[in-house]
Design an enzyme around this catalytic site. Structure first.
Site, PDB file in Angstrom:
ATOM      1  N   ASP A 129      -8.286  -8.956   3.721  1.00 63.12           N
ATOM      2  CA  ASP A 129      -8.079  -7.871   4.672  1.00 63.12           C
ATOM      3  C   ASP A 129      -9.145  -7.820   5.762  1.00 63.12           C
ATOM      4  O   ASP A 129     -10.046  -6.986   5.693  1.00 63.12           O
ATOM      5  CB  ASP A 129      -8.056  -6.529   3.918  1.00 63.12           C
ATOM      6  CG  ASP A 129      -7.626  -5.378   4.812  1.00 63.12           C
ATOM      7  OD1 ASP A 129      -7.136  -5.651   5.910  1.00 63.12           O
ATOM      8  OD2 ASP A 129      -7.797  -4.221   4.400  1.00 63.12           O
ATOM      9  N   GLU A 143     -12.578  -2.342  11.985  1.00 60.62           N
ATOM     10  CA  GLU A 143     -12.526  -1.595  10.724  1.00 60.62           C
ATOM     11  C   GLU A 143     -13.649  -2.007   9.773  1.00 60.62           C
ATOM     12  O   GLU A 143     -14.260  -1.169   9.127  1.00 60.62           O
ATOM     13  CB  GLU A 143     -11.160  -1.828  10.053  1.00 60.62           C
ATOM     14  CG  GLU A 143     -11.046  -1.156   8.708  1.00 60.62           C
ATOM     15  CD  GLU A 143      -9.679  -1.363   8.053  1.00 60.62           C
ATOM     16  OE1 GLU A 143      -8.784  -1.955   8.684  1.00 60.62           O
ATOM     17  OE2 GLU A 143      -9.517  -0.921   6.907  1.00 60.62           O
ATOM     18  N   GLU A 150       0.819  -1.217   0.000  1.00 66.21           N
ATOM     19  CA  GLU A 150       0.000   0.000   0.000  1.00 66.21           C
ATOM     20  C   GLU A 150       0.854   1.269   0.000  1.00 66.21           C
ATOM     21  O   GLU A 150       0.620   2.200   0.757  1.00 66.21           O
ATOM     22  CB  GLU A 150      -0.960  -0.002   1.191  1.00 66.21           C
ATOM     23  CG  GLU A 150      -1.926  -1.177   1.151  1.00 66.21           C
ATOM     24  CD  GLU A 150      -3.009  -1.151   2.222  1.00 66.21           C
ATOM     25  OE1 GLU A 150      -2.746  -0.617   3.308  1.00 66.21           O
ATOM     26  OE2 GLU A 150      -4.099  -1.666   1.954  1.00 66.21           O
TER      27      GLU A 150
HETATM   28  C1  BDP Z   1      -6.058  -2.149   5.969  1.00 66.20           C
HETATM   29  C2  BDP Z   1      -6.328  -0.785   6.506  1.00 66.20           C
HETATM   30  C3  BDP Z   1      -5.145   0.131   6.437  1.00 66.20           C
HETATM   31  C4  BDP Z   1      -3.923  -0.563   7.016  1.00 66.20           C
HETATM   32  C5  BDP Z   1      -3.692  -1.852   6.285  1.00 66.20           C
HETATM   33  C6  BDP Z   1      -2.573  -2.683   6.880  1.00 66.20           C
HETATM   34  O1  BDP Z   1      -7.397  -0.233   5.792  1.00 66.20           O
HETATM   35  O2  BDP Z   1      -5.461   1.293   7.129  1.00 66.20           O
HETATM   36  O3  BDP Z   1      -2.814   0.244   6.927  1.00 66.20           O
HETATM   37  O4  BDP Z   1      -4.832  -2.661   6.385  1.00 66.20           O
HETATM   38  O5  BDP Z   1      -2.887  -3.652   7.556  1.00 66.20           O
HETATM   39  O6  BDP Z   1      -7.021  -2.966   6.534  1.00 66.20           O
HETATM   40  O7  BDP Z   1      -1.418  -2.379   6.673  1.00 66.20           O
END
Ligand code: BDP
Length: 710
Positions: free
Chosen positions: A377, A405, A303
């Site tokens: 996720d 989340e 990401e």
């Molecule tokens: C996702 C989240 C994000 C996190 C990412 C992670 O939306 O904010 O940074 O995972 O785990 O679920 O690195």
């Protein structure tokens, strides 16, 4: 409520009387604001039980006088005085014939360090352990038992953690915000540290120690390099100094490009000698400041975060460089496997496996690869990640998300132990039947030398720590399962309810039933039959129509694949073939739509709208059934909650009641969004037994858009 530590510091004179008066005042004068979590230590109403405990606990003695054992003693004294109304002296030598609690270090039988045994001998309750932390865990286990008003004889036994590193991961930022935090701002007051330490840090540590958590990563995985500055390391050291007194090690998330951003080097290439030296020096500095520092957690090439692949290197190259720097200090690298590339042709489901499995065996000894429970996720329901079982030469740690989340933030009541347990109990079949994820994670399947279970924390500055009072149970359940993954969600829930809400058997059963069903109810109105929703945006509001983003796997349509024929992501050989990453029966059962359990169906298959399912309904009808039943079940939750009102503290009762009312409104919101949107593809009426949504798809969209306005 102030911390026990704080009370001990301020209540010297008249000491215990003041503490007792304080505890009594908390009980009578205020409603319960939830601050005390599961460590309430309220006076036992049943006189016979109370008398029995008073007779059994006339003194406390300890053979260990260090800080950790000191906190065990302090906790026992505070706990027992709250429960029985009597103060228990700490003595060097017990009076002859007096009965009491003895804490003793005894390496025999408790070699793993954190384990403990509780025995009754000559009327004394003897807690033995191989380490001071073990004494602390044993003391909390005794208190947990007594807080449930159980007969003392039943406490006898031994307990050893199944996983070595039982950690919270805080996604906290230097400016005090929390990524995906729904309970206020960060607990860590960086601007005050290190000079001022909030008494709350002690209570945080107590709460964690009480459930066996022994590690905490204090900052976000999307890490700011600022945490590696000397200024911030001093702040972190002040926290670590408190946590260590409760057997908790402190870890940091690191920004992989720190050699460049902080060190001013030209590169952060892990094979570059200067970069390696920079990390080695930084690690030396860290250990000078925090001698028992735990190690690094790393999100790399994920990401948009920097990582070794920016320099044509592998995850192993990156992890091993850090591992080498930490090795001589006993530190570990926890390297996250949460990776996926912006490839429109790829299936995000397969990404972590494709990147990590080829690296099995190439990581240094002090590296653990931390894997989210599912391949995508933290969805309300995911199949287990196919990495589990497929990296026999690399210790794999589990990463759960306690913060909700995708589970309705701090509004929706979702007890997560069933989510955790479902994954742990899944059979990977890699070494035949019984190769469960639990056995991968506890190291027994592949003889991992290091084992780890982490939970992304749901704590914040809210007075009750977790925003939703019932979300405390998720923190609690995580700790209990990290210690012993064989515990059932029911056992943990009932224990937590007695410690936190009520002792009335009927009400314990009622609340427990709400908790057990809560996740399935949420999945019903939110993502039934294997739908998922990791699209961008709020991660809260329904947007199944969302089809535009900078990358395809950040849209909703990428995941549900609704079209005129059907719904779901084909991951069989005719589709992305992600199922290839699973073994044995797991794969066989999932790859055939006739045997694939309904909760996973749309994870793996694109199913025609008119396809008859095992329930006798076709796909469309079954979806409607789940959306409607899920939303209606929130009414059931409300009714059940009303029934327990007489035995629940009024403040907690009212708090949960209001949240349930909002949850119901939002469950209908989700139901309507999905039903109206999917109906444009399915082209079938909502079955007559359900009332048609009273709004149009356009109206729902508008309400979602209004919600999303920044
Ligand atoms: C996702 C989240 C994000 C996190 C990412 C992670 O939306 O904010 O940074 O995972 O785990 O679920 O690195």
């Amino acid at each position: 409520m102030l911390s026990v530590k704080f009370l001990f510091r301020t209540a010297k004179n008249p000491g215990w009387l003041l503490l007792l008066a304080f505890l009594a005042a908390c009980k009578t004068a205020y409603a319960d604001d939830g601050y005390r979590l599961w460590l309430k230590y309220e006076l036992i109403g049943n006189a016979a039980v109370r008398e029995d405990y008073i007779k059994s606990f006339r003194f406390i003695a300890t053979t260990d006088t260090g800080a950790v054992a000191g906190h065990a003693v302090q906790e026992l004294r505070a706990g027992l005085s709250g429960l029985t109304g009597k103060q228990i002296p700490l003595v060097k030598t017990p009076e002859p014939n007096a009965k009491g609690i003895i804490l003793a270090i005894s390496p025999r039988g408790q070699a793993s360090g954190d384990g403990f045994a509780i025995n009754l001998q000559a009327g004394n309750t003897i807690i033995t352990a191989g380490s001071p932390a073990g004494l602390l865990y044993g003391s909390f286990a005794l208190l947990r038992h007594l807080q449930q008003h159980l007969p003392l004889e039943k406490v006898v036994g031994e307990s050893h953690p199944k996983v070595q590193l039982r950690m919270l991961n805080h996604w906290d930022n230097p400016e005090g915000t929390i990524e995906r935090g729904y309970a206020g701002s960060s607990l860590w007051k960086w601007y005050e540290l290190p000079e001022t330490t909030d008494p709350r840090y002690y209570d945080y540590a107590r709460a964690n120690a009480s459930i066996g958590i022994n590690g905490t990563v204090v900052n976000n995985v999307n890490a700011s390099a600022r945490f590696l500055t000397t200024e911030y390391l001093q702040k972190v050291a002040a926290l670590a100094g408190i946590f260590r007194q409760y057997g908790i090690k402190t870890y940091l998330s690191v920004h992989f490009a720190a050699p460049k951003t902080l060190g001013g080097l030209k590169t952060s290439d892990p094979l570059d000698p200067e970069v390696r030296k920079w990390w080695a020096d930084k690690v030396k500095e860290i250990y000078r400041i925090i001698p028992d520092f735990g190690g690094f957690l790393v999100k790399a090439n994920s990401e948009g975060e920097p990582g070794p692949q920016d320099y044509g290197r592998t995850h192993a190259d990156g992890a091993n460089m850090l591992a080498q720097a930490l090795e001589s200090f006993g530190g570990v690298v926890i390297w996250r496997a949460f990776v996926y590339k912006a490839d429109p042709a790829a299936d995000r489901f397969k990404a972590a496996y494709e990147e990590f499995v080829p690296l099995d065996g190439r990581f240094a000894k002090n590296v653990i690869v931390q894997v989210k429970n599912g391949p995508i996720d933290f969805q309300p329901r995911e199949p287990f990640s196919p990495l589990f079982g497929n990296m026999p030469k690399t210790p794999l740690g589990m990463e759960y998300q306690l913060t909700q989340e995708y589970l309705g933030f701090a509004t929706h009541w979702v007890y997560e132990a069933p989510v955790f347990k479902e994954c742990l109990d899944s059979d990977t079949y890699v070494n035949g039947k019984g190769s469960t994820v639990a056995r991968v994670v506890d190291g027994s399947l592949h003889n991992y030398p290091l084992t780890c279970m982490a939970g992304v924390a749901n704590t914040g500055s809210d007075r009750n720590w977790t925003g939703h009072p019932m979300a405390q149970a998720n923190w609690y359940a995580f700790g209990r399962l990290a210690w012993n993954h064989t515990l059932s969600p029911e056992t943990i829930a009932e224990e937590w309810i007695r410690l936190t809400l009520t002792h009335r058997a009927e009400d314990v059963a009622t609340v427990s039933e709400i908790m057990q069903r809560s996740r399935e109810i949420y999945v019903g109105y939110n993502t039934p039959l294997g739908l998922s929703r990791p699209w961008t945006g709020s991660h809260y509001a329904p947007e199944p129509w969302q089809n535009r983003s900078s990358r395809p796997d950040w849209t909703a349509v990428y995941y549900h694949r609704a079209d005129s024929l059907g719904l779901g992501f084909d991951r069989t050989a005719s589709g992305s073939n992600a199922l290839q990453q699973y073994s044995g029966r797991a794969r066989e059962v999932w790859q055939d739509p006739r045997t694939c359990p309904l909760p996973y169906l749309l994870w793996f298959h694109h199913v025609p709208w008119t396809q008859k399912l095992g329930t006798g309904r076709n796909l469309w009808e079954e979806l409607c059934n789940r959306f409607y039943t899920g939303a209606d079940s929130v009414l059931w939750m409300q009714r059940q909650w009303t029934r327990v009102q007489p035995s629940i503290d009024p403040e907690i009762f009212a708090n949960v009641k209001t949240r349930l009312a909002k949850q119901y409104r939002e469950a209908i919101w989700w139901r309507d969004a999905w039903v109206l949107y999917l109906q444009t593809f399915a082209r079938q009426p909502v079955p007559a037994i359900y009332a048609r949504p009273t709004r149009t798809l356009e109206e729902v969209r508008k309400s979602v858009n209004a919600y999303l306005i920044r």
